[in-house]
Design a protein around this motif. Structure first.
Motif, PDB file in Angstrom:
ATOM      1  N   HIS A  97       0.214  81.169 -70.280  1.00 40.88           N
ATOM      2  CA  HIS A  97      -0.508  81.960 -69.279  1.00 40.88           C
ATOM      3  C   HIS A  97       0.459  82.985 -68.719  1.00 40.88           C
ATOM      4  O   HIS A  97       1.661  82.743 -68.599  1.00 40.88           O
ATOM      5  CB  HIS A  97      -0.994  81.076 -68.125  1.00 40.88           C
ATOM      6  N   CYS A  98      -0.062  84.112 -68.330  1.00 41.86           N
ATOM      7  CA  CYS A  98       0.739  85.134 -67.670  1.00 41.86           C
ATOM      8  C   CYS A  98       1.054  84.663 -66.248  1.00 41.86           C
ATOM      9  O   CYS A  98       0.152  84.239 -65.511  1.00 41.86           O
ATOM     10  CB  CYS A  98      -0.038  86.441 -67.633  1.00 41.86           C
ATOM     11  N   ALA A  99       2.325  84.739 -65.861  1.00 43.46           N
ATOM     12  CA  ALA A  99       2.712  84.351 -64.502  1.00 43.46           C
ATOM     13  C   ALA A  99       2.315  85.427 -63.493  1.00 43.46           C
ATOM     14  O   ALA A  99       2.276  85.173 -62.292  1.00 43.46           O
ATOM     15  CB  ALA A  99       4.208  84.089 -64.430  1.00 43.46           C
ATOM     16  N   GLY A 100       2.010  86.634 -63.984  1.00 44.51           N
ATOM     17  CA  GLY A 100       1.614  87.717 -63.091  1.00 44.51           C
ATOM     18  C   GLY A 100       0.133  87.705 -62.758  1.00 44.51           C
ATOM     19  O   GLY A 100      -0.249  87.813 -61.600  1.00 44.51           O
ATOM     20  N   CYS A 101      -0.714  87.570 -63.798  1.00 42.60           N
ATOM     21  CA  CYS A 101      -2.163  87.687 -63.573  1.00 42.60           C
ATOM     22  C   CYS A 101      -2.941  86.453 -64.027  1.00 42.60           C
ATOM     23  O   CYS A 101      -4.166  86.444 -63.950  1.00 42.60           O
ATOM     24  CB  CYS A 101      -2.703  88.940 -64.251  1.00 42.60           C
ATOM     25  N   SER A 102      -2.254  85.437 -64.523  1.00 45.84           N
ATOM     26  CA  SER A 102      -2.854  84.150 -64.946  1.00 45.84           C
ATOM     27  C   SER A 102      -3.693  84.217 -66.217  1.00 45.84           C
ATOM     28  O   SER A 102      -4.354  83.250 -66.573  1.00 45.84           O
ATOM     29  CB  SER A 102      -3.689  83.517 -63.822  1.00 45.84           C
TER      30      SER A 102
ATOM     31  N   ILE B 182       4.495  89.614 -74.194  1.00 50.54           N
ATOM     32  CA  ILE B 182       4.032  90.493 -73.117  1.00 50.54           C
ATOM     33  C   ILE B 182       2.544  90.252 -72.879  1.00 50.54           C
ATOM     34  O   ILE B 182       1.765  90.167 -73.826  1.00 50.54           O
ATOM     35  CB  ILE B 182       4.243  91.983 -73.500  1.00 50.54           C
ATOM     36  N   CYS B 183       2.149  90.199 -71.618  1.00 46.43           N
ATOM     37  CA  CYS B 183       0.731  90.047 -71.280  1.00 46.43           C
ATOM     38  C   CYS B 183      -0.032  91.316 -71.683  1.00 46.43           C
ATOM     39  O   CYS B 183       0.349  92.422 -71.284  1.00 46.43           O
ATOM     40  CB  CYS B 183       0.578  89.804 -69.786  1.00 46.43           C
ATOM     41  N   PRO B 184      -1.121  91.192 -72.438  1.00 49.23           N
ATOM     42  CA  PRO B 184      -1.888  92.367 -72.839  1.00 49.23           C
ATOM     43  C   PRO B 184      -2.683  92.980 -71.687  1.00 49.23           C
ATOM     44  O   PRO B 184      -3.156  94.108 -71.782  1.00 49.23           O
ATOM     45  CB  PRO B 184      -2.825  91.832 -73.932  1.00 49.23           C
ATOM     46  N   VAL B 185      -2.801  92.252 -70.562  1.00 46.80           N
ATOM     47  CA  VAL B 185      -3.583  92.746 -69.427  1.00 46.80           C
ATOM     48  C   VAL B 185      -2.693  93.497 -68.435  1.00 46.80           C
ATOM     49  O   VAL B 185      -2.974  94.632 -68.075  1.00 46.80           O
ATOM     50  CB  VAL B 185      -4.324  91.579 -68.731  1.00 46.80           C
ATOM     51  N   CYS B 186      -1.572  92.863 -67.988  1.00 44.56           N
ATOM     52  CA  CYS B 186      -0.751  93.472 -66.937  1.00 44.56           C
ATOM     53  C   CYS B 186       0.665  93.827 -67.401  1.00 44.56           C
ATOM     54  O   CYS B 186       1.456  94.347 -66.628  1.00 44.56           O
ATOM     55  CB  CYS B 186      -0.707  92.557 -65.718  1.00 44.56           C
ATOM     56  N   ARG B 187       0.993  93.500 -68.658  1.00 41.74           N
ATOM     57  CA  ARG B 187       2.286  93.819 -69.269  1.00 41.74           C
ATOM     58  C   ARG B 187       3.469  93.059 -68.685  1.00 41.74           C
ATOM     59  O   ARG B 187       4.613  93.433 -68.903  1.00 41.74           O
ATOM     60  CB  ARG B 187       2.538  95.324 -69.270  1.00 41.74           C
TER      61      ARG B 187
HETATM   62 ZN   LIG Z   1      -0.784  89.401 -66.965  1.00 41.67          ZN
END
Ligand SMILES: [Zn+2]
Length: 145
Positions: A33-38, A47-52
């Motif tokens: 899971h992305c720690a920035g946007c979950s 790299i998260c494809p949503v928030c990078r």
């Molecule tokens: Zn993210």
């Protein structure tokens, strides 16, 4: 003894999915899971494809899964699978994790009765050397017919 023959090629972890395979070795199905946007994602990526964001967390999979899609394999592309023909290669999805699709096998079922949306349960296939692979079986036992 593993579900496929013992000479089946084993997973080769790399830096992005090592935590996934370490979880499997502990019989824990973990998804990145992305720690920035979950946002949940699988296969794991740097790299998260949503928030990078490159910050990640690993969380246990939800208990409920279902067949997203599948195919029935009738040809042995590797000698290790020939005793399982025909078998089901499936993509499984999880409630609440829209970014996660897991390629696996559906076992303990009649391949002709598999359906998209079929509820499935996780079981752990012991492939030796302390490693386990996540495989799935129908949640409800198939009615005999
Ligand atoms: Zn993210």
């Amino acid at each position: 003894m593993s579900w496929f023959a013992d000479d089946m090629p084993r997973p080769v972890p790399h830096m992005d999915d090592a935590a996934f395979w370490e979880g499997c070795a502990e019989r824990r199905l973990l998804f990145q899971h992305c720690a920035g946007c979950s946002t949940a994602r699988h296969p794991p990526t740097p790299i998260c494809p949503v928030c990078r964001s490159s910050a990640t967390q690993w969380r246990e999979a939800p208990a409920h899964a279902e067949v997203y899609t599948y195919t029935v394999i009738h040809y042995a592309a590797h000698a290790a699978v020939k005793d399982r023909l025909p078998y089901v290669a499936a993509v499984v999805s999880f409630a609440g994790l829209s970014g996660v699709r897991l390629v696996t096998n559906l076992t303990d079922c009649d391949p002709g009765r598999v359906r998209i949306g079929m509820p499935v349960r996780l079981w752990w296939d012991d492939i030796g050397d302390g490693q386990y692979l996540p495989r799935f079986a129908p949640l409800e036992r198939e009615a005999s017919s």
